[in-house]
Design a protein around this motif. Sequence first.
Motif, PDB file in Angstrom:
ATOM      1  N   ALA A  11      41.683  54.441  19.183  1.00 47.96           N
ATOM      2  CA  ALA A  11      41.514  55.628  18.908  1.00 47.96           C
ATOM      3  C   ALA A  11      42.211  56.474  19.807  1.00 47.96           C
ATOM      4  O   ALA A  11      42.677  57.693  19.320  1.00 47.96           O
ATOM      5  CB  ALA A  11      39.753  55.876  18.903  1.00 47.96           C
ATOM      6  N   ALA A  12      42.039  56.560  21.125  1.00 48.68           N
ATOM      7  CA  ALA A  12      42.864  57.423  21.999  1.00 48.68           C
ATOM      8  C   ALA A  12      44.338  57.409  21.706  1.00 48.68           C
ATOM      9  O   ALA A  12      44.747  58.471  22.098  1.00 48.68           O
ATOM     10  CB  ALA A  12      42.466  56.838  23.338  1.00 48.68           C
TER      11      ALA A  12
ATOM     12  N   ARG B 101      44.150  47.904  18.764  1.00 46.69           N
ATOM     13  CA  ARG B 101      42.828  47.526  18.717  1.00 46.69           C
ATOM     14  C   ARG B 101      42.277  46.078  18.979  1.00 46.69           C
ATOM     15  O   ARG B 101      41.418  45.807  19.563  1.00 46.69           O
ATOM     16  CB  ARG B 101      42.380  47.889  16.931  1.00 46.69           C
TER      17      ARG B 101
ATOM     18  N   HIS C 291      43.121  45.669  22.903  1.00 51.71           N
ATOM     19  CA  HIS C 291      42.442  46.633  23.934  1.00 51.71           C
ATOM     20  C   HIS C 291      40.989  47.398  23.593  1.00 51.71           C
ATOM     21  O   HIS C 291      40.570  47.882  24.269  1.00 51.71           O
ATOM     22  CB  HIS C 291      43.439  47.807  24.377  1.00 51.71           C
ATOM     23  N   GLY C 292      40.851  47.028  22.318  1.00 49.23           N
ATOM     24  CA  GLY C 292      39.329  47.579  21.673  1.00 49.23           C
ATOM     25  C   GLY C 292      39.552  48.730  21.079  1.00 49.23           C
ATOM     26  O   GLY C 292      40.580  49.437  20.991  1.00 49.23           O
ATOM     27  N   PRO C 293      38.529  49.361  20.292  1.00 50.92           N
ATOM     28  CA  PRO C 293      38.558  50.281  19.575  1.00 50.92           C
ATOM     29  C   PRO C 293      38.767  51.680  20.170  1.00 50.92           C
ATOM     30  O   PRO C 293      39.125  52.574  19.700  1.00 50.92           O
ATOM     31  CB  PRO C 293      37.102  50.168  18.552  1.00 50.92           C
ATOM     32  N   GLU C 294      38.257  51.885  21.475  1.00 54.03           N
ATOM     33  CA  GLU C 294      38.180  52.935  21.938  1.00 54.03           C
ATOM     34  C   GLU C 294      39.472  53.186  22.661  1.00 54.03           C
ATOM     35  O   GLU C 294      40.249  54.519  22.185  1.00 54.03           O
ATOM     36  CB  GLU C 294      37.350  53.172  23.328  1.00 54.03           C
ATOM     37  N   VAL C 295      40.313  52.175  22.922  1.00 51.72           N
ATOM     38  CA  VAL C 295      41.724  52.610  23.373  1.00 51.72           C
ATOM     39  C   VAL C 295      42.657  53.000  21.943  1.00 51.72           C
ATOM     40  O   VAL C 295      43.476  53.613  22.199  1.00 51.72           O
ATOM     41  CB  VAL C 295      42.272  51.305  24.113  1.00 51.72           C
TER      42      VAL C 295
ATOM     43  N   GLU D 209      44.949  53.833  13.422  1.00 46.86           N
ATOM     44  CA  GLU D 209      44.672  53.273  14.823  1.00 46.86           C
ATOM     45  C   GLU D 209      45.340  51.770  14.572  1.00 46.86           C
ATOM     46  O   GLU D 209      45.181  51.078  13.446  1.00 46.86           O
ATOM     47  CB  GLU D 209      43.006  52.842  14.757  1.00 46.86           C
TER      48      GLU D 209
END
Length: 273
Positions: free
Chosen positions: A216-217, A207, A210-214, A202
Amino acid sequence: MPGLPPAQIATLYRAACLAELDALKPGNVHAFAAGHRMAVSDFVASAEVSAPPLAAAGARVGARVLGGVAATREAVGQNTNLGILLLCAPLARAAERCESVAAVLADLDARDAQDVFAAIRQANPGGLGQAGRHDVAEAAPPSLLDAMSEAASRDAIARAYVDGFADLDAIGLPALAAARGAGLGPTWCTTAVHLAYLAAVEDSHVRRKHGPEVAAAVRARAEAVRTEIDLRTEPVAALLALDRALKARGINPGTSADFTVATLFAEALRAAA
């Protein structure tokens, strides 16, 4: 055995920076498309002015980083290469001293911590935020490795200082060797390295901003793209479509680009030794 001369290290560093810019790296600034309010010319200038301090004879890691950041800010007025310098400075010192990167990292001291903290404050990278311990807005700790250890769980470049640049040997250099073995040209070998990092880890810059979800995506999408395309066909259109999609959302996987430069630089240093 003597190490490499500073002038040669500087030349190899410039070449690595420019080779990274020539390749199509989705989401980043490259010769196929600008982005994020930056142009290829900014990065070319940054490579040129940061090479002398990065390769300065006898300089410690922190001094190389700080000198490169200061020269870059003076030339282009923004942060284009903090991550590159943080990764390439230990490689440059190791090559000059004919030492392992592990030995260089073990030798880091309070001066290195002070200079690296000053460089980070001067570069002011996007999405940096605050840390509970060893925040860069505060005085540097006696040990740079302690600060890097504190940040290692959330930042791949910090983790590199802790694990001895393991991702270069586990991800980047094997991807480069495989791409060359498949007969890819130089720019597509660089694209292969970038996609390998983007799919495996990642991206820290994504990260942070934009944060962990973005993050990871983006990693999952890069992993899928690697299976969907064949770089031997030079799939410019497909990669530019991903490039536009990421840039439309302001997503810049800059850490993957930093590791790409470091991989090219490390491989060139090893070949020259």
